[in-house]
Design a protein around this motif. Sequence first.
Motif, PDB file in Angstrom:
ATOM      1  N   LEU A  10      27.027  -8.124  32.517  1.00  0.00           N
ATOM      2  CA  LEU A  10      26.166  -8.192  31.338  1.00  0.00           C
ATOM      3  C   LEU A  10      25.391  -9.497  31.290  1.00  0.00           C
ATOM      4  O   LEU A  10      24.200  -9.506  31.009  1.00  0.00           O
ATOM      5  N   PHE A  11      26.058 -10.589  31.606  1.00  0.00           N
ATOM      6  CA  PHE A  11      25.420 -11.902  31.496  1.00  0.00           C
ATOM      7  C   PHE A  11      25.095 -12.445  32.875  1.00  0.00           C
ATOM      8  O   PHE A  11      25.829 -12.216  33.852  1.00  0.00           O
ATOM      9  N   ASN A  12      23.999 -13.168  32.931  1.00  0.00           N
ATOM     10  CA  ASN A  12      23.663 -13.891  34.151  1.00  0.00           C
ATOM     11  C   ASN A  12      24.587 -15.092  34.313  1.00  0.00           C
ATOM     12  O   ASN A  12      25.236 -15.530  33.351  1.00  0.00           O
ATOM     13  N   GLU A  13      24.646 -15.615  35.518  1.00  0.00           N
ATOM     14  CA  GLU A  13      25.474 -16.801  35.764  1.00  0.00           C
ATOM     15  C   GLU A  13      24.820 -18.025  35.130  1.00  0.00           C
ATOM     16  O   GLU A  13      23.629 -18.263  35.274  1.00  0.00           O
ATOM     17  N   PHE A  14      25.628 -18.764  34.403  1.00  0.00           N
ATOM     18  CA  PHE A  14      25.128 -19.961  33.721  1.00  0.00           C
ATOM     19  C   PHE A  14      25.063 -21.121  34.706  1.00  0.00           C
ATOM     20  O   PHE A  14      26.033 -21.405  35.414  1.00  0.00           O
ATOM     21  N   ASP A  15      23.938 -21.774  34.758  1.00  0.00           N
ATOM     22  CA  ASP A  15      23.788 -22.975  35.575  1.00  0.00           C
ATOM     23  C   ASP A  15      22.981 -23.994  34.787  1.00  0.00           C
ATOM     24  O   ASP A  15      22.548 -23.747  33.662  1.00  0.00           O
ATOM     25  N   SER A  16      22.771 -25.127  35.363  1.00  0.00           N
ATOM     26  CA  SER A  16      22.076 -26.205  34.663  1.00  0.00           C
ATOM     27  C   SER A  16      20.637 -25.832  34.340  1.00  0.00           C
ATOM     28  O   SER A  16      20.106 -26.177  33.285  1.00  0.00           O
ATOM     29  N   GLN A  17      19.977 -25.099  35.251  1.00  0.00           N
ATOM     30  CA  GLN A  17      18.597 -24.693  35.018  1.00  0.00           C
ATOM     31  C   GLN A  17      18.482 -23.782  33.791  1.00  0.00           C
ATOM     32  O   GLN A  17      17.572 -23.929  32.959  1.00  0.00           O
ATOM     33  N   MET A  18      19.462 -22.841  33.655  1.00  0.00           N
ATOM     34  CA  MET A  18      19.447 -21.941  32.507  1.00  0.00           C
ATOM     35  C   MET A  18      19.670 -22.709  31.213  1.00  0.00           C
ATOM     36  O   MET A  18      18.998 -22.466  30.201  1.00  0.00           O
TER      37      MET A  18
END
Length: 275
Positions: A10-18
């Motif tokens: 459901l959710f995209n992977e969270f990273d610093s850019q996001m």
Amino acid sequence: MDDQEQYAKLFNEFDSQMLITLGVILVSTVILIIASQRGLNWLANRLHGQLRFRVFALVPLTRLLILITALAIAVPIVIEPSLRNMVTLLGAIGLAIGFALKDYVSSLIAGVVSAVELPYRPGDWVNIEGTYGEVKHVGMRTVEILTPDDDLVAVPHLKLWDSAIYNANNGGTSLQCVASFYLHPEHEAGWVRKALRDVALTSAYLKFDKPIIVVAEEKPWGTHYRIRAYPVDPRQQFLFITDLTVRGKQVLSAAGVTPALLPPDAALDTRGAAS
């Protein structure tokens, strides 16, 4: 298998850019809301007439549009824009909106019921949960009541389900008014009753084809008299009550009838009983 797992996420992977992108969207949204509110208020305060109020009305609408735009940009960043995820998201949003609007829908249904049963109609004087005034407009969701203090109150039809609706004239031109007098117990009750009736008979606002009733009720502190009569027009009710009260006091005072005096810590309820 990898494609199926990616599809089910459901959710995209969270990273610093996001996180940076979401932070920029949040800050930009706050800045735009503050700027639009201050700018529109500044503009409205320099306008006059109806245009000023129209600009003021744009403040909440502009804020809503900014929030919707921000959400439309942020949601695809956080949630994988696949068919399954969009269906899940829209279903959750629909459920939340349905729960939030259940009272709104209930008011719409009650509006249909009110159009059939006619508990109130334009021109009626009603009391709904302490709001008393003349019905000015009956809409699909609310009934607009103009109070004696010139306040326009929108009451949802939802009140039909669990509140008593007091209608003073029920679509007609007859509305009973009551003027109260609180007198010392030592007086000639028969003369007072006749005098108060004469006060009503000589009023310029009296509707002559309706009865005049003077009610007397003995209380521990004195005698409570009520003149019950009808004005020519329901909109004259406050002028009528004032006229009865002022001239009634003059007649009683000239005859030497003294008013009742309550102890300093006593109070009267709506029926004239001391507490």
